[in-house]
Write an enzyme that holds these catalytic residues in place. Structure first.
Site, short mmCIF file in Angstrom:
data_model
loop_
_atom_site.label_atom_id
_atom_site.label_comp_id
_atom_site.label_asym_id
_atom_site.label_seq_id
_atom_site.Cartn_x
_atom_site.Cartn_y
_atom_site.Cartn_z
N GLU A 94 -35.24 43.30 25.33
CA GLU A 94 -35.20 43.16 23.98
C GLU A 94 -34.08 44.33 23.39
OE1 GLU A 94 -36.29 40.45 22.43
OE2 GLU A 94 -38.11 39.84 23.27
N CYS B 264 -34.15 46.51 14.40
CA CYS B 264 -33.22 45.65 15.11
C CYS B 264 -33.05 44.49 14.37
CB CYS B 264 -34.09 45.31 16.38
SG CYS B 264 -35.57 44.57 16.38
P1 NAD Z 1 -32.38 53.43 23.34
O1 NAD Z 1 -31.88 52.50 24.16
O2 NAD Z 1 -31.44 54.76 23.31
O3 NAD Z 1 -33.75 54.04 24.00
C1 NAD Z 1 -34.73 53.18 24.11
C2 NAD Z 1 -35.64 53.75 25.37
O4 NAD Z 1 -34.78 53.68 26.51
C3 NAD Z 1 -36.01 55.30 25.13
O5 NAD Z 1 -37.27 55.28 25.75
C4 NAD Z 1 -35.13 55.84 25.97
O6 NAD Z 1 -35.47 57.23 26.37
C5 NAD Z 1 -34.96 55.02 27.05
N1 NAD Z 1 -33.68 54.93 27.66
C6 NAD Z 1 -32.43 55.25 27.20
N2 NAD Z 1 -31.56 54.97 28.26
C7 NAD Z 1 -32.01 54.62 29.38
C8 NAD Z 1 -31.69 54.14 30.73
N3 NAD Z 1 -30.36 54.09 31.06
N4 NAD Z 1 -32.56 53.76 31.61
C9 NAD Z 1 -33.84 53.71 31.23
N5 NAD Z 1 -34.41 54.08 30.12
C10 NAD Z 1 -33.36 54.49 28.94
O7 NAD Z 1 -32.88 52.90 22.04
P2 NAD Z 1 -33.23 53.63 20.78
O8 NAD Z 1 -32.26 54.51 20.01
O9 NAD Z 1 -34.58 54.26 21.16
O10 NAD Z 1 -33.93 52.40 19.86
C11 NAD Z 1 -32.70 51.57 18.80
C12 NAD Z 1 -32.48 50.64 19.66
O11 NAD Z 1 -33.35 49.75 20.00
C13 NAD Z 1 -31.27 49.75 18.57
O12 NAD Z 1 -30.37 49.34 19.40
C14 NAD Z 1 -32.32 48.57 18.25
O13 NAD Z 1 -31.71 47.22 17.84
C15 NAD Z 1 -33.15 48.28 19.48
N6 NAD Z 1 -34.33 47.61 19.40
C16 NAD Z 1 -34.57 46.26 19.81
C17 NAD Z 1 -35.62 45.69 19.39
C18 NAD Z 1 -35.86 44.11 19.77
O14 NAD Z 1 -36.97 43.47 19.63
N7 NAD Z 1 -34.74 43.65 20.20
C19 NAD Z 1 -36.71 46.21 18.77
C20 NAD Z 1 -36.53 47.56 18.46
C21 NAD Z 1 -35.60 48.30 18.62
#
Ligand code: NAD
Length: 501
Positions: free
Chosen positions: A270, A304
């Protein structure tokens, strides 16, 4: 459970002895024992979480070592068979029994949400309360989706079983730090998987408090929490696990997909969005502007499905733009813990810089900043931009900040073309008094979820789904719940009717 509680208590005491923690600051030891750090992590041994509104320390936790990740996966594998042997309804009853504790703690969890990521306290408590009070209904809906189904034709009777996949890893972001855990952890557990949750490094304490309510009612190791950032996330993705349910950015999702390919691991991604709002010529201008302001600025735009691109018909653009600016200027920006705050800080300085850089670049290439901007500290006052074009990064890349970008159009085909000019396809909205026409426009958008004269969230039981590069697989709704399970098809000859024998 008692052992976990004791270990945690001892760890907390040990942490306090080592490094005195101010009153009100939570200290916690990660559950990824052993505690010896292998030095491979790029983060400090202690994960320090600071309040984005004040800069104060909220808490610190020992991050899970890479060796600890391996042990967690091993324990999850060991525990999975007996968890899966418990009937679906009983698994659901156990999970749902965490609801009262979650509800009782929702005030405290809400405070942690605000102190870790900044959203106004009423919204934070609302999030924690929603996750708690919706748990029982969510479990009932998941049970209905995962019950065996029977199909038959003239010759064959088929039973479809929704079997566990094995060990699931749920990796979550910070913007809805409790709901995003609940949306993936609960269906993963009910499907008979054991789960390792890796919450965001920016909002770990509230997620951990939420998870503790579940851990208190589940058998050991059925749910574990890994503490850390992308280092721990990457280690979990690379580990011998069976399902990755990831919510986060498109770039991390892309990396996870590549990393999972070697083991052909199941994925539910997501990802981010760049949601359009199309305002048709016959739209109720006040209603459309109220929606635009609410959906561009709530949670400081860190949603998001925030409205990130607005296409308004030029006949109503002046009235609409003025109404959005008026609303933006009335919003109270401040510390989410203070009464009356409507918009909290950006989650951290990096996020603020990203938002302001996009705004500056848009301004430098011809856009007009009608209001808002740098609010000091980590704060951004709601920004309204006009005169934007699709060549600007602010109309192409996710902003994740309180910015309303307004563009005008003349022909509806042009609005549809612009709205579809994006690699993202998470949510969107179309406003128009003629609902049939607005619905037709909505159906032309290449987007997972579109609202007509409302936000994009569907009726209860709908999936939460992104199209294009906003998602791969999805959660929620019958089809979403089933993605946490392996469908198995068992067929046998249909018994002949007695008269034919
Ligand atoms: P992020 O991708 O930086 O991090 C999300 C999670 O993934 C964190 O726990 C992080 O530690 C981990 N992570 C980061 N890189 C990784 C990798 N390469 N491998 C494994 N784990 C990894 O995102 P964020 O800044 O925490 O959240 C914001 C983003 O999330 C925005 O892009 C937002 O649109 C999206 N989001 C999407 C939804 C949806 O339902 N589609 C809902 C909420 C947030």
């Amino acid at each position: 459970m008692i052992l976990i509680a004791m270990t945690s208590l001892m760890a907390r005491q040990a942490t306090r002895a080592r490094d005195p923690v101010p009153p009100g600051v939570v200290a916690w030891q990660g559950s990824g024992r052993p505690t010896a750090h292998d030095g491979a992590s790029t983060i400090d041994r202690m994960l320090r979480i600071t309040n984005p509104a004040t800069g104060d320390l909220v808490g610190e936790l020992e991050s899970t070592s890479l060796e600890g990740i391996g042990l967690m996966v091993h324990r999850a594998r060991q525990a999975q068979r007996s968890w899966a042997a418990i009937p679906l309804e009983e698994r659901a009853r156990l999970v749902a029994s965490a609801g009262p504790a979650m509800k009782e703690r929702s005030g405290a969890i809400g405070e942690l949400i605000t102190r870790e990521m900044g959203k106004p306290i009423a919204e934070a408590k609302g999030e924690a309360n929603y996750a708690a009070s919706g748990l029982e209904d969510a479990c009932a809906e998941i049970v209905a989706a995962l019950r065996p189904q029977t199909l038959e034709d003239e010759r064959t009777v088929t039973t479809m079983l929704y079997a566990p996949l094995g060990v699931a890893v749920c990796i979550t972001p910070w913007n809805f730090p409790v709901l995003m855990c609940s949306d993936t952890v609960v269906p993963a557990l009910l499907a008979g998987n054991t789960v390792i949750l890796k919450p965001s490094e920016l909002s770990t304490l509230c997620a951990l408090e939420w998870a503790k309510c579940l851990m208190a009612v589940l058998p050991p190791d059925v749910l574990q929490v890994a503490i850390g950032d992308e280092v721990q996330g990457k280690a979990l993705v690379a580990a011998p696990i069976d399902l990755i349910a990831f919510t986060g950015s498109r770039s991390a999702g892309r990396h996870i997909m590549q990393a999972a390919a070697g083991g052909l691991k199941r994925l539910i991604l997501e990802l981010g969005g760049k949601d359009p709002l199309v305002v048709l010529p016959d739209a109720d201008v006040d209603a459309a502007a109220a929606f635009a302001a609410r959906n561009s600025f709530r949670n400081a735009g860190q949603v998001c499905v925030s409205t990130e691109r607005i296409y308004v018909h030029d006949s109503i653009a002046p009235a609409f733009t003025k109404a959005v600016i008026d609303r933006a200027q009335q919003l109270v920006v401040g510390d989410g813990m203070q009464a009356g705050t409507q918009i909290g800080p950006m989650v951290n300085a990096r996020q603020k810089e990203h938002v302001l850089a996009q705004v500056s670049l848009a301004k430098a290439t011809g856009a007009t900043v009608e209001c808002g901007g740098d609010g000091g500290g980590n704060f951004v006052k709601p920004v309204v931009l006009t005169g934007v074009t699709h060549e600007m990064p602010i109309m192409q890349e996710e902003t994740f900040g309180p910015v309303a970008c307004i563009m005008t159009y003349r022909e509806i085909d042009e609005a549809v073309r612009l709205a579809n000019d994006s690699p993202y396809g998470l949510g969107g909205a179309v406003f128009g008094r003629d609902e049939e026409r607005a619905r037709e426009v909505a159906e032309r958008l290449h987007i997972g979820m579109v609202g007509v004269n409302q936000g994009c969230g569907g009726a209860s039981g709908s999936p939460w789904v992104g199209a294009r590069q906003s998602g791969y697989g999805h959660h929620s709704g019958t089809s979403g719940h089933r993605q946490f399970a392996q469908v198995r098809v068992i067929s046998r000859p249909k018994p002949k009717p007695a008269s034919a024998v």
